[in-house]
Design an enzyme around this catalytic site. Sequence first.
Site, PDB file in Angstrom:
ATOM      1  CD  GLN A 164      -2.433  -1.278   2.723  1.00  0.00           C
ATOM      2  OE1 GLN A 164      -3.446  -0.665   3.038  1.00  0.00           O
ATOM      3  NE2 GLN A 164      -1.815  -2.072   3.573  1.00  0.00           N
ATOM      4  CG  ASP A 192       8.073   3.753   0.842  1.00  0.00           C
ATOM      5  OD1 ASP A 192       8.442   2.701   0.290  1.00  0.00           O
ATOM      6  OD2 ASP A 192       7.593   3.773   2.002  1.00  0.00           O
ATOM      7  CG  HIS A 223      -3.064   2.420  -1.721  1.00  0.00           C
ATOM      8  ND1 HIS A 223      -3.094   2.324  -0.353  1.00  0.00           N
ATOM      9  CD2 HIS A 223      -4.152   1.731  -2.168  1.00  0.00           C
ATOM     10  CE1 HIS A 223      -4.150   1.607   0.027  1.00  0.00           C
ATOM     11  NE2 HIS A 223      -4.795   1.221  -1.058  1.00  0.00           N
ATOM     12  CB  CYS A 273      -0.407  12.634 -18.609  1.00  0.00           C
ATOM     13  SG  CYS A 273      -1.305  13.719 -19.731  1.00  0.00           S
ATOM     14  N   GLY A 282       2.802  -4.339   8.947  1.00  0.00           N
ATOM     15  CA  GLY A 282       2.735  -2.893   9.164  1.00  0.00           C
ATOM     16  C   GLY A 282       1.534  -2.194   8.568  1.00  0.00           C
ATOM     17  CB  SER A 316      -3.963   0.581  10.810  1.00  0.00           C
ATOM     18  OG  SER A 316      -4.490   1.217   9.666  1.00  0.00           O
ATOM     19  CG  ASN A 338       0.612  -3.880  12.544  1.00  0.00           C
ATOM     20  OD1 ASN A 338       1.061  -3.462  11.489  1.00  0.00           O
ATOM     21  ND2 ASN A 338      -0.222  -3.186  13.294  1.00  0.00           N
ATOM     22  CB  ALA A 359       8.319  -4.614  10.467  1.00  0.00           C
TER      23      ALA A 359
HETATM   24  P1  OAD Z   1      -1.542   3.110   8.918  1.00  0.00           P
HETATM   25  O1  OAD Z   1      -0.817   4.353   9.312  1.00  0.00           O
HETATM   26  O2  OAD Z   1      -3.020   3.129   8.928  1.00  0.00           O
HETATM   27  O3  OAD Z   1      -1.089   1.920   9.868  1.00  0.00           O
HETATM   28  C1  OAD Z   1       0.265   1.652  10.105  1.00  0.00           C
HETATM   29  C2  OAD Z   1       0.369   0.422  10.991  1.00  0.00           C
HETATM   30  O4  OAD Z   1       1.741   0.119  11.128  1.00  0.00           O
HETATM   31  C3  OAD Z   1      -0.201   0.620  12.410  1.00  0.00           C
HETATM   32  O5  OAD Z   1      -1.056  -0.470  12.730  1.00  0.00           O
HETATM   33  C4  OAD Z   1       1.045   0.599  13.306  1.00  0.00           C
HETATM   34  O6  OAD Z   1       0.831  -0.042  14.557  1.00  0.00           O
HETATM   35  C5  OAD Z   1       2.012  -0.204  12.474  1.00  0.00           C
HETATM   36  N1  OAD Z   1       3.432   0.123  12.725  1.00  0.00           N
HETATM   37  C6  OAD Z   1       3.986   1.310  13.049  1.00  0.00           C
HETATM   38  N2  OAD Z   1       5.315   1.196  13.154  1.00  0.00           N
HETATM   39  C7  OAD Z   1       5.614  -0.103  12.901  1.00  0.00           C
HETATM   40  C8  OAD Z   1       6.821  -0.849  12.859  1.00  0.00           C
HETATM   41  N3  OAD Z   1       8.001  -0.310  13.092  1.00  0.00           N
HETATM   42  N4  OAD Z   1       6.735  -2.175  12.541  1.00  0.00           N
HETATM   43  C9  OAD Z   1       5.533  -2.760  12.294  1.00  0.00           C
HETATM   44  N5  OAD Z   1       4.369  -2.094  12.329  1.00  0.00           N
HETATM   45  C10 OAD Z   1       4.399  -0.790  12.617  1.00  0.00           C
HETATM   46  O7  OAD Z   1      -0.968   2.679   7.497  1.00  0.00           O
HETATM   47  P2  OAD Z   1      -1.586   1.700   6.409  1.00  0.00           P
HETATM   48  O8  OAD Z   1      -2.350   0.591   7.043  1.00  0.00           O
HETATM   49  O9  OAD Z   1      -0.524   1.361   5.451  1.00  0.00           O
HETATM   50  O10 OAD Z   1      -3.738   5.177   1.519  1.00  0.00           O
HETATM   51  O11 OAD Z   1      -2.614   2.670   5.698  1.00  0.00           O
HETATM   52  C11 OAD Z   1      -3.323   2.198   4.590  1.00  0.00           C
HETATM   53  C12 OAD Z   1      -3.613   3.334   3.661  1.00  0.00           C
HETATM   54  O12 OAD Z   1      -4.223   4.403   4.382  1.00  0.00           O
HETATM   55  C13 OAD Z   1      -2.378   3.982   3.057  1.00  0.00           C
HETATM   56  O13 OAD Z   1      -1.877   3.282   1.953  1.00  0.00           O
HETATM   57  C14 OAD Z   1      -2.890   5.331   2.673  1.00  0.00           C
HETATM   58  C15 OAD Z   1      -3.667   5.648   3.915  1.00  0.00           C
HETATM   59  O14 OAD Z   1      -4.717   6.544   3.773  1.00  0.00           O
HETATM   60  C16 OAD Z   1      -3.870   6.185   0.638  1.00  0.00           C
HETATM   61  O15 OAD Z   1      -3.328   7.263   0.770  1.00  0.00           O
HETATM   62  C17 OAD Z   1      -4.762   5.822  -0.501  1.00  0.00           C
END
Ligand code: OAD
Length: 243
Positions: free
Chosen positions: A98, A101, A116, A124, A186, A188, A212, A230
């Site tokens: 997702q 980077d 994503h 474009c 990693g 949520s 996570n 992680a």
């Molecule tokens: P979130 O910010 O919602 O969740 C990040 C998760 O990573 C949380 O559950 C943390 O506990 C966990 N975390 C933090 N540090 C960590 C570490 N060092 N090792 C392991 N886990 C760790 O991010 P995403 O679930 O990726 O979409 O969010 C999903 C989507 O929501 C993103 O792709 C983005 C966002 O809105 C768009 O922009 C379309």
Amino acid sequence: MISPNHMASMPVSSVVVLSGAGISAESGVGTFRDNGGLWENHRIEDVATPTAWQKNPELVWNFYQTRRRQLLEVEPNLAHIALSKLEDDVKEFTLITQNVDDLHERGGSTNVFHMHGRLRTLRCEISQKHEERMKKDDLGDDFLLCNCCVEPNRLRPDIVWFGEMPMHLEEIYEAVENCDYFIVIGSSGHVYPAAGLVNIANSCGAKTILVNFDSPANASEFDEIHLGKAGKILPNLVNDWLN
Ligand code: OAD
């Protein structure tokens, strides 16, 4: 917790990994929903929807240009590198992320599905073609124009905004439906369809594993859960899985 012996068959298996912002946290890339995360200081409606781009493109552009510039300052961490090792050693491996980077690629992973979108590329607005634009001149505050049209058009961030269709869904569903192990790292578990892939993996008979920092929204869907950072946990798990 999994025991090393239990996972010893992984090298001859099909493994699908879904990563989220948490895997890049130890590289210094902010997550979205943790304390101090991106969505604490910015409203999704202001920077991550097609309407936001229509209403205030400067704000949206600056938000993503800042994140594009940040790519030059961060490095892959031990978790990204562990995944590239897993890819090298299992029979079939698919990495779905997702994250926008490029740390998986720089950590050695190939063939990454960025569902994503990506920060390195821009799109474009008219032709929808992507182009890599990461030179110094591409990272300033001014809008950029495409190289694909006779009359160059404005480029938009190559990001899937809320309300838009994630990328590569066909390949993603195909991989998840056919894997033996589905591993989420990693994330949520708040954003669909990514958060629902574990349900598909479960219904297709895969073993589902979560790594996570804390317990995510969809934790009850996993067969095995490893809580912690992680970068600390994953290298050891990968070693266990491959031995
Ligand atoms: P979130 O910010 O919602 O969740 C990040 C998760 O990573 C949380 O559950 C943390 O506990 C966990 N975390 C933090 N540090 C960590 C570490 N060092 N090792 C392991 N886990 C760790 O991010 P995403 O679930 O990726 O979409 O969010 C999903 C989507 O929501 C993103 O792709 C983005 C966002 O809105 C768009 O922009 C379309």
